[in-house]
Motif scaffolding. Structure first.
Motif, PDB file in Angstrom:
ATOM      1  N   ILE C 181       0.863  -1.186   0.000  1.00 38.55           N
ATOM      2  CA  ILE C 181       0.000   0.000   0.000  1.00 38.55           C
ATOM      3  C   ILE C 181       0.899   1.235   0.000  1.00 38.55           C
ATOM      4  O   ILE C 181       1.778   1.365   0.853  1.00 38.55           O
ATOM      5  N   VAL C 182       0.661   2.132  -0.971  1.00 35.68           N
ATOM      6  CA  VAL C 182       1.490   3.340  -1.067  1.00 35.68           C
ATOM      7  C   VAL C 182       0.716   4.619  -0.758  1.00 35.68           C
ATOM      8  O   VAL C 182       1.306   5.684  -0.579  1.00 35.68           O
ATOM      9  N   HIS C 183      -0.610   4.535  -0.680  1.00 34.83           N
ATOM     10  CA  HIS C 183      -1.395   5.745  -0.410  1.00 34.83           C
ATOM     11  C   HIS C 183      -2.757   5.315   0.127  1.00 34.83           C
ATOM     12  O   HIS C 183      -3.310   4.305  -0.295  1.00 34.83           O
ATOM     13  N   ILE C 184      -3.282   6.089   1.058  1.00 35.10           N
ATOM     14  CA  ILE C 184      -4.643   5.856   1.558  1.00 35.10           C
ATOM     15  C   ILE C 184      -5.432   7.123   1.301  1.00 35.10           C
ATOM     16  O   ILE C 184      -4.998   8.210   1.678  1.00 35.10           O
ATOM     17  N   ASP C 185      -6.571   6.990   0.623  1.00 31.40           N
ATOM     18  CA  ASP C 185      -7.282   8.200   0.215  1.00 31.40           C
ATOM     19  C   ASP C 185      -8.346   8.618   1.227  1.00 31.40           C
ATOM     20  O   ASP C 185      -8.507   8.024   2.284  1.00 31.40           O
ATOM     21  N   ARG C 186      -9.088   9.659   0.898  1.00 29.97           N
ATOM     22  CA  ARG C 186     -10.061  10.246   1.814  1.00 29.97           C
ATOM     23  C   ARG C 186     -11.141   9.264   2.233  1.00 29.97           C
ATOM     24  O   ARG C 186     -11.710   9.381   3.306  1.00 29.97           O
ATOM     25  N   PHE C 187     -11.468   8.323   1.350  1.00 30.28           N
ATOM     26  CA  PHE C 187     -12.511   7.357   1.636  1.00 30.28           C
ATOM     27  C   PHE C 187     -11.993   6.208   2.495  1.00 30.28           C
ATOM     28  O   PHE C 187     -12.757   5.341   2.896  1.00 30.28           O
ATOM     29  N   GLY C 188     -10.668   6.197   2.740  1.00 31.38           N
ATOM     30  CA  GLY C 188     -10.076   5.062   3.423  1.00 31.38           C
ATOM     31  C   GLY C 188      -9.740   3.934   2.459  1.00 31.38           C
ATOM     32  O   GLY C 188      -9.418   2.828   2.897  1.00 31.38           O
ATOM     33  N   ASN C 189      -9.808   4.181   1.149  1.00 29.71           N
ATOM     34  CA  ASN C 189      -9.375   3.192   0.165  1.00 29.71           C
ATOM     35  C   ASN C 189      -7.858   3.051   0.218  1.00 29.71           C
ATOM     36  O   ASN C 189      -7.143   4.048   0.351  1.00 29.71           O
ATOM     37  N   LEU C 190      -7.383   1.812   0.103  1.00 32.49           N
ATOM     38  CA  LEU C 190      -5.947   1.532   0.154  1.00 32.49           C
ATOM     39  C   LEU C 190      -5.438   1.381  -1.270  1.00 32.49           C
ATOM     40  O   LEU C 190      -5.818   0.437  -1.967  1.00 32.49           O
ATOM     41  N   LEU C 191      -4.579   2.299  -1.725  1.00 25.33           N
ATOM     42  CA  LEU C 191      -4.046   2.238  -3.092  1.00 25.33           C
ATOM     43  C   LEU C 191      -2.684   1.560  -3.058  1.00 25.33           C
ATOM     44  O   LEU C 191      -1.788   1.974  -2.315  1.00 25.33           O
ATOM     45  N   SER C 192      -2.540   0.515  -3.879  1.00 23.74           N
ATOM     46  CA  SER C 192      -1.289  -0.243  -3.901  1.00 23.74           C
ATOM     47  C   SER C 192      -0.407   0.206  -5.054  1.00 23.74           C
ATOM     48  O   SER C 192      -0.792   1.033  -5.873  1.00 23.74           O
ATOM     49  N   ASN C 193       0.771  -0.372  -5.122  1.00 28.23           N
ATOM     50  CA  ASN C 193       1.691  -0.116  -6.236  1.00 28.23           C
ATOM     51  C   ASN C 193       1.589  -1.191  -7.320  1.00 28.23           C
ATOM     52  O   ASN C 193       2.484  -1.312  -8.164  1.00 28.23           O
ATOM     53  N   ILE C 194       0.502  -1.944  -7.323  1.00 29.75           N
ATOM     54  CA  ILE C 194       0.338  -3.057  -8.271  1.00 29.75           C
ATOM     55  C   ILE C 194      -0.517  -2.590  -9.446  1.00 29.75           C
ATOM     56  O   ILE C 194      -1.710  -2.296  -9.288  1.00 29.75           O
ATOM     57  N   GLY C 195       0.095  -2.490 -10.619  1.00 31.72           N
ATOM     58  CA  GLY C 195      -0.597  -1.978 -11.799  1.00 31.72           C
ATOM     59  C   GLY C 195      -1.280  -3.084 -12.593  1.00 31.72           C
ATOM     60  O   GLY C 195      -1.158  -4.276 -12.295  1.00 31.72           O
ATOM     61  N   ARG C 196      -2.007  -2.635 -13.633  1.00 32.47           N
ATOM     62  CA  ARG C 196      -2.727  -3.584 -14.489  1.00 32.47           C
ATOM     63  C   ARG C 196      -1.797  -4.639 -15.069  1.00 32.47           C
ATOM     64  O   ARG C 196      -2.142  -5.816 -15.146  1.00 32.47           O
ATOM     65  N   GLN C 197      -0.630  -4.203 -15.525  1.00 32.61           N
ATOM     66  CA  GLN C 197       0.265  -5.167 -16.177  1.00 32.61           C
ATOM     67  C   GLN C 197       0.859  -6.127 -15.162  1.00 32.61           C
ATOM     68  O   GLN C 197       1.107  -7.291 -15.474  1.00 32.61           O
ATOM     69  N   ASP C 198       1.067  -5.655 -13.941  1.00 35.38           N
ATOM     70  CA  ASP C 198       1.521  -6.573 -12.894  1.00 35.38           C
ATOM     71  C   ASP C 198       0.487  -7.674 -12.689  1.00 35.38           C
ATOM     72  O   ASP C 198       0.820  -8.857 -12.584  1.00 35.38           O
ATOM     73  N   VAL C 199      -0.781  -7.284 -12.634  1.00 32.47           N
ATOM     74  CA  VAL C 199      -1.849  -8.264 -12.428  1.00 32.47           C
ATOM     75  C   VAL C 199      -1.916  -9.207 -13.616  1.00 32.47           C
ATOM     76  O   VAL C 199      -2.036 -10.438 -13.459  1.00 32.47           O
ATOM     77  N   ALA C 200      -1.819  -8.637 -14.819  1.00 35.53           N
ATOM     78  CA  ALA C 200      -1.890  -9.473 -16.023  1.00 35.53           C
ATOM     79  C   ALA C 200      -0.772 -10.517 -16.035  1.00 35.53           C
ATOM     80  O   ALA C 200      -0.949 -11.641 -16.505  1.00 35.53           O
ATOM     81  N   GLY C 201       0.385 -10.168 -15.470  1.00 36.62           N
ATOM     82  CA  GLY C 201       1.507 -11.094 -15.451  1.00 36.62           C
ATOM     83  C   GLY C 201       1.290 -12.294 -14.555  1.00 36.62           C
ATOM     84  O   GLY C 201       1.971 -13.318 -14.678  1.00 36.62           O
ATOM     85  N   VAL C 202       0.344 -12.171 -13.645  1.00 42.20           N
ATOM     86  CA  VAL C 202       0.065 -13.263 -12.706  1.00 42.20           C
ATOM     87  C   VAL C 202      -0.986 -14.203 -13.263  1.00 42.20           C
ATOM     88  O   VAL C 202      -1.034 -15.394 -12.941  1.00 42.20           O
ATOM     89  N   SER C 203      -1.847 -13.662 -14.126  1.00 42.58           N
ATOM     90  CA  SER C 203      -3.012 -14.404 -14.588  1.00 42.58           C
ATOM     91  C   SER C 203      -2.710 -15.090 -15.914  1.00 42.58           C
ATOM     92  O   SER C 203      -2.312 -14.437 -16.881  1.00 42.58           O
ATOM     93  N   THR C 204      -2.913 -16.376 -16.006  1.00 43.89           N
ATOM     94  CA  THR C 204      -2.712 -17.106 -17.263  1.00 43.89           C
ATOM     95  C   THR C 204      -3.992 -17.068 -18.081  1.00 43.89           C
ATOM     96  O   THR C 204      -5.036 -17.525 -17.618  1.00 43.89           O
ATOM     97  N   GLY C 205      -3.910 -16.496 -19.255  1.00 42.92           N
ATOM     98  CA  GLY C 205      -5.078 -16.500 -20.143  1.00 42.92           C
ATOM     99  C   GLY C 205      -6.291 -15.841 -19.530  1.00 42.92           C
ATOM    100  O   GLY C 205      -7.424 -16.277 -19.712  1.00 42.92           O
ATOM    101  N   GLY C 206      -6.072 -14.798 -18.743  1.00 46.10           N
ATOM    102  CA  GLY C 206      -7.207 -14.034 -18.225  1.00 46.10           C
ATOM    103  C   GLY C 206      -7.920 -14.688 -17.060  1.00 46.10           C
ATOM    104  O   GLY C 206      -9.038 -14.316 -16.721  1.00 46.10           O
ATOM    105  N   ARG C 207      -7.280 -15.718 -16.453  1.00 41.28           N
ATOM    106  CA  ARG C 207      -7.935 -16.329 -15.293  1.00 41.28           C
ATOM    107  C   ARG C 207      -7.978 -15.347 -14.137  1.00 41.28           C
ATOM    108  O   ARG C 207      -7.212 -14.397 -14.073  1.00 41.28           O
ATOM    109  N   GLN C 208      -8.883 -15.609 -13.236  1.00 38.03           N
ATOM    110  CA  GLN C 208      -9.058 -14.703 -12.103  1.00 38.03           C
ATOM    111  C   GLN C 208      -7.860 -14.737 -11.165  1.00 38.03           C
ATOM    112  O   GLN C 208      -7.137 -15.723 -11.078  1.00 38.03           O
ATOM    113  N   VAL C 209      -7.675 -13.617 -10.464  1.00 36.04           N
ATOM    114  CA  VAL C 209      -6.659 -13.569  -9.419  1.00 36.04           C
ATOM    115  C   VAL C 209      -7.348 -13.312  -8.081  1.00 36.04           C
ATOM    116  O   VAL C 209      -8.451 -12.777  -8.027  1.00 36.04           O
ATOM    117  N   ALA C 210      -6.687 -13.725  -7.016  1.00 33.36           N
ATOM    118  CA  ALA C 210      -7.189 -13.479  -5.664  1.00 33.36           C
ATOM    119  C   ALA C 210      -6.228 -12.546  -4.959  1.00 33.36           C
ATOM    120  O   ALA C 210      -5.025 -12.537  -5.237  1.00 33.36           O
TER     121      ALA C 210
END
Lengths: 269, 269, 269
Positions: C181-210
Motif C-alpha cells: 500500500i502506497v497511499h490511503i485516500d479520503r474514503f479510506g481506500n488503500l491504493l497499492s503499487n500493483i498496476g494492471r500489467q503486474d496483475v496481467a503477469g500473474v493471470s494465465t489467459g485471463g484467469r481470475q486472481v485473488a
C-alpha cells in the motif's frame, strides 16, 4: 466610463470553512457582476468569529499581491447590526470587510489611502439578508470595483476605521525586548510580532541574539529550519519577516505547549 | 457551429476531499477539452457517500450563479453500476451528476427544463474506468457543454430523474408546523427546511412566532445573530431563506446536542 | 521573443495547509509576473514534510493535464540548505520543486525530457528568504515559464535528479506477486503499487486472481465498489490504474486497520 482593470483579482478570506455553500454563493454573485474577475481563495479556515486571526492573515497579503487586487475579508460576528461594511485602500489594493478591526494588522504596516462605507444601494444585492453580508454586500461591492467603479462610489468617504490593539514588542532591560506569539501555522510554527528591525535594535554591531519563549531558552537565532537536529526547537527569522519558533521536522506548538500570546524574549547574546 | 459561452463556469461539488489527486485530475481533464473554462470549487467535503448532503449544497447554488453555469456534482457510491449519469437543466444552468437523487433539493425549488443521459461516447474519455466517472464521464461532458455542445448531444433525452424524498414541514395543530434540521454548517448553525412562506403561513397578520427544537424553547424569531447574548441560542431566518438555529458566538450543534433530523416546531406566539 | 502559452496553467501541490497565508502569497507572486496564469490548487494537505506523500500525488497528475502545464510542488523540509530547486520536463509538462526526491513517482512512469536548476537571479524574487522558497524561488520561476521563458533560462541544465526508492511489486512463488500500500485516500481506500500489467503477469489467459492484504483474504478482483455488500471489503482496479482495496460504503483503512506499507499479495485463483 469606468476604468476597468484587466483580469481584476478578488481574494476571499473568511471563517466560513469549505464544507457549506456559503463561499460558492459569494463566488456566484461576483461572477454575475464581473464575469472576468479572477477569484482566489486565501483561506476559509479562520477560526469562527476570530477577528484578530483574520486580521493577521490579511496583514500578510498586501506585500505580495498586484496593484488593484481586491481583498474581501469576512469574519463578521456583528453581521446585521449597526457595524459598518467598509472599503479601504492600502498600497493600491482594496480591502472590503466589516468595520470590526479586521484591518488592524494591515493598518499597522501599510498606509491607508482612502476609506469609505459600503452603503450605496446600487452596489448591493436588491435583497440584503441580516445574516450574510459577505454575499449580499461585500461580494457585489468587490465585483463592481473590479468592473471599474470608483471607491468613492461605494458609499461615503470616512476617516475612521475600527482598529484593534495589536501587541507590539517592548524593551525589557538593556538590549532585550519582549514580544509575543501572534499566530501558529499549520506546521505548529510559532510566529511572533518581533520583526527584523526589532531584532536589529537589540543587537550591537550585528552581534548574535538569544531567544526564549515562555521561559524556555532556544539559543541564538538560526538561519534555516535544518539548523536544528530533528525534534529540536530553534528560533529564526521566518519568511514573513517575523521571528518564528519551529521544531525541526516537528511541531513547536506541541513540543513547547505554546499558544497565541506566549511571551518571547530576545536579548543580546 | 456550437454556441460557445464566453468564460464558461464549471463548478465542482464532491465528497472527494482535497487530500488526494482526484479533484485535480477532473480539472486537468476539463482544461484539456475546454481551455477557457473557469473552474470553481464549491466544496469537496460532502460526507463520503452522503447523497442528501450533496443534494442540499447543490440546492443552494442555483439562485446565485450566472446563466449557463455547469455544476458537476459527484457523490457516487454506485459508480460503475447501472445507475445513469445525467445532465439536467434548471433555470438555464446545467447539473451533471449521477442519477442517484442528488438533484432532489434543486428539483424541489426549481423547474427542470430538460434532462438527458450522458452516454455519447464522444463526450467521454476514450477509456472509462469503473470507479471514477467524475473524471472519465462527468468532467469531459461538462467541458464539451462549456465548449458549446448542446445538452441533447450528450446522450438521450429522458423524462425521469431519480428524486429522493426531501422532508417538508407539516402542520401540527392550529397555527403551528413541524419541520426538521436538514443541514448543520461550519459554525454549528442548524439549518431547517422551514422557509419564509412556511413561517408566514403560521403567523396571523404578522404576529410573532415562537420556535422550539427537540423540545427546547428558543423564544420568538430574532433578526440577527447578535440578538442573543454570547453563548445563548436563538432562531432566525438565515441567509439561505430558511429558519436557522444558532448560538451567539458559539455552536448550536454543541449547545443543543442537535443532529440532522431534529424536529423544529414553529407556532404563533 | 518568448513563446508565451495562451492560458498557461500552474498547479500547486504543497504541505502548507490552507489555514495560513502561505499559499495565497505564492499565488500573489505568480500573478504579479504572469497576470494571465491560471492557478489550480491540487492539494495543500500533503502530510507536513512527507516527501513520498507529495511524490505520489504528483505522480498521478501528468496523465491528466494539458501540455505546457507547470506543476509547483513544495514539500521542502530542507529549505534554505544546499538542496537545489529544480525544474524538470516530463511529457511536455514542467515540475518545479525542491530536488529532494519528490519527482520519484513521476520519474518512474514518465520520461524526463530535460532538467535544470533554478538558480538564475532574474527568475527569483529580489530578496530570497531562507524559509519560503515556494514563494521566493519556485512561484516566480513558474510564472516566468508561463510567460514564455525557456526552461534552460531558469539556471543550469543538470543530468542528475534526486530519486527516492519507490517500492515495486516483486514475484513471490509461482504466479503470485507481493506489492504494498502506497497511499490511503479520503474514503479510506488503500491504493497499492500493483498496476494492471503486474496483475496481467500473474493471470494465465485471463484467469481470475485473488488478493490478500496483511494476510486477510479478499477473494477475487471485483469490477466496481458496489460488488461487495455494505461494510464488506473488496479488491478492484482503481481509477488510477492500480489495485485498490476498498470497503463498500465504508473505510478499508478502518476495517482492516491498514497503513501505508501493508503487504498486498496477488495470486492466480
Amino acid at each position: 466610463m469606468p476604468n476597468k482593470t484587466k483580469n481584476p483579482v478578488i481574494t476571499l478570506t473568511t471563517d466560513f470553512g469549505l464544507q457549506d455553500h456559503y463561499v460558492a454563493c459569494m463566488k456566484g454573485v461576483i461572477l454575475q457582476i464581473a464575469p472576468d474577475a479572477r477569484i482566489l481563495d486565501v483561506t476559509h479556515e479562520i477560526e469562527p468569529h476570530n477577528i484578530l486571526g483574520g486580521a493577521f492573515v490579511l496583514g500578510q497579503l498586501l506585500d505580495w499581491f498586484p496593484p488593484d487586487t481586491i481583498h474581501i475579508v469576512v469574519v463578521d460576528p456583528g453581521v446585521g447590526t449597526s457595524r459598518r461594511v467598509i472599503a479601504a485602500r492600502y498600497d493600491g489594493q482594496t480591502i472590503i470587510a466589516p468595520d470590526n478591526g479586521i484591518v488592524s494588522f494591515a493598518h499597522q504596516t501599510h498606509q491607508v489611502e482612502a476609506a469609505c462605507t459600503v452603503t450605496n444601494p446600487r452596489v448591493r444585492l436588491s435583497t440584503v439578508s441580516n445574516t450574510f453580508h459577505g454575499r449580499d454586500v461585500m461580494a457585489p461591492a468587490a465585483a463592481h470595483l473590479a468592473m471599474g467603479l470608483a471607491l468613492v462610489d461605494l458609499g461615503q468617504l470616512t476617516d475612521h476605521l475600527e482598529i484593534l490593539a495589536v501587541a507590539r514588542p517592548k524593551p525589557v532591560g538593556v538590549r532585550a525586548l519582549e514580544g509575543e506569539i501572534v499566530h501558529i501555522d499549520r506546521f505548529g510554527n510559532l510566529l511572533s510580532n518581533i520583526g527584523r528591525q526589532d531584532v536589529a535594535g537589540v543587537s550591537t554591531g550585528g552581534r548574535q541574539v538569544a531567544v526564549a519563549v515562555d521561559g524556555v531558552d532556544l539559543g541564538p537565532l538560526q538561519q534555516t529550519y535544518a539548523d536544528a537536529t530533528a525534534g529540536d526547537a530553534l528560533a529564526l527569522m521566518g519568511g514573513s519577516g517575523f521571528l518564528e519558533i519551529a521544531v525541526r521536522l516537528g511541531s513547536a506548538r506541541e513540543k513547547l505547549s505554546a499558544a497565541v500570546g506566549a511571551k518571547v524574549i530576545v536579548r543580546e547574546n
